[in-house]
Scaffold this motif. Structure first.
Motif, mmCIF file in Angstrom:
data_model
loop_
_atom_site.group_PDB
_atom_site.id
_atom_site.type_symbol
_atom_site.label_atom_id
_atom_site.label_comp_id
_atom_site.label_asym_id
_atom_site.label_seq_id
_atom_site.Cartn_x
_atom_site.Cartn_y
_atom_site.Cartn_z
ATOM 1 N N LEU A 39 0.827 -1.209 0.000
ATOM 2 C CA LEU A 39 0.000 0.000 0.000
ATOM 3 C C LEU A 39 0.861 1.257 0.000
ATOM 4 N N LYS A 40 1.927 1.237 0.790
ATOM 5 C CA LYS A 40 2.822 2.397 0.833
ATOM 6 C C LYS A 40 3.482 2.615 -0.527
ATOM 7 N N LEU A 41 3.939 1.533 -1.147
ATOM 8 C CA LEU A 41 4.555 1.642 -2.465
ATOM 9 C C LEU A 41 3.557 2.179 -3.488
ATOM 10 N N ARG A 42 2.334 1.698 -3.453
ATOM 11 C CA ARG A 42 1.309 2.187 -4.379
ATOM 12 C C ARG A 42 1.038 3.672 -4.166
ATOM 13 N N GLU A 43 1.001 4.104 -2.916
ATOM 14 C CA GLU A 43 0.812 5.531 -2.633
ATOM 15 C C GLU A 43 1.951 6.356 -3.214
ATOM 16 N N GLU A 44 3.170 5.869 -3.041
ATOM 17 C CA GLU A 44 4.330 6.591 -3.560
ATOM 18 C C GLU A 44 4.307 6.637 -5.081
ATOM 19 N N LEU A 45 3.952 5.513 -5.714
ATOM 20 C CA LEU A 45 3.875 5.487 -7.179
ATOM 21 C C LEU A 45 2.785 6.417 -7.685
ATOM 22 N N LEU A 46 1.661 6.450 -6.990
ATOM 23 C CA LEU A 46 0.572 7.348 -7.374
ATOM 24 C C LEU A 46 1.013 8.799 -7.258
ATOM 25 N N ALA A 47 1.721 9.133 -6.197
ATOM 26 C CA ALA A 47 2.209 10.506 -6.021
ATOM 27 C C ALA A 47 3.170 10.887 -7.140
ATOM 28 N N VAL A 48 4.037 9.966 -7.517
ATOM 29 C CA VAL A 48 4.986 10.234 -8.606
ATOM 30 C C VAL A 48 4.236 10.430 -9.918
ATOM 31 N N GLU A 49 3.249 9.593 -10.171
ATOM 32 C CA GLU A 49 2.469 9.714 -11.411
ATOM 33 C C GLU A 49 1.686 11.027 -11.430
ATOM 34 N N GLU A 50 1.134 11.435 -10.285
ATOM 35 C CA GLU A 50 0.428 12.714 -10.223
ATOM 36 C C GLU A 50 1.380 13.864 -10.505
ATOM 37 N N HIS A 70 1.231 16.516 -13.683
ATOM 38 C CA HIS A 70 1.178 17.962 -13.467
ATOM 39 C C HIS A 70 2.402 18.674 -14.035
ATOM 40 N N GLY A 71 3.210 17.952 -14.785
ATOM 41 C CA GLY A 71 4.334 18.573 -15.473
ATOM 42 C C GLY A 71 5.612 18.680 -14.681
ATOM 43 N N ASN A 72 5.661 18.103 -13.490
ATOM 44 C CA ASN A 72 6.902 18.153 -12.717
ATOM 45 C C ASN A 72 7.944 17.251 -13.376
ATOM 46 N N GLU A 73 9.150 17.778 -13.450
ATOM 47 C CA GLU A 73 10.215 17.010 -14.084
ATOM 48 C C GLU A 73 10.698 15.899 -13.168
ATOM 49 N N GLY A 74 11.081 14.803 -13.766
ATOM 50 C CA GLY A 74 11.638 13.689 -13.017
ATOM 51 C C GLY A 74 13.153 13.706 -13.102
ATOM 52 N N TYR A 75 13.753 12.570 -12.888
ATOM 53 C CA TYR A 75 15.203 12.445 -12.928
ATOM 54 C C TYR A 75 15.589 11.478 -14.030
#
Length: 92
Positions: free
Chosen positions: A52-63, A67-72
């Motif tokens: 569940l924690k991993l899914r939350e983190e993945l969802l936050a990254v996808e959001e 929203h146009g935030n750059e990744g690495y």
């Protein structure tokens, strides 16, 4: 799905605990014919919590991505990982 009456937990704790460990599935307890509690072994619970924690983190990254935030880049992530390892091992 394993369903037992709530009285079973008092009368057959060891049996229910073994069922939870053996199947790695929760046991649903009923009271007066209605769902009341869910029981599971600690290993299964911890595994589900981590997922569940991993899914939350993945969802936050996808959001963030949507929203146009750059990744690495892969190279940036590799460098960050090397730095984190060096810091954790006291070589940083």
């Amino acid at each position: 799905m394993n369903i037992r009456p709530s009285a079973a937990i008092r009368q057959n704790y060891n049996e229910i605990a073994e069922l939870c460990r053996k199947t790695a599935e929760p046991v649903y307890l009923t009271k007066n014919g209605e769902g009341d509690l869910v029981v599971m072994d600690m290993e299964t619970f911890n595994r589900r919590e981590k997922m569940l924690k991993l899914r939350e983190e993945l969802l936050a990254v996808e959001e963030d991505r949507l929203h146009g935030n750059e990744g690495y880049s892969v190279d940036e992530v590799a460098a960050m990982m090397r730095n984190a390892i060096q810091e954790a091992t006291g070589r940083g």
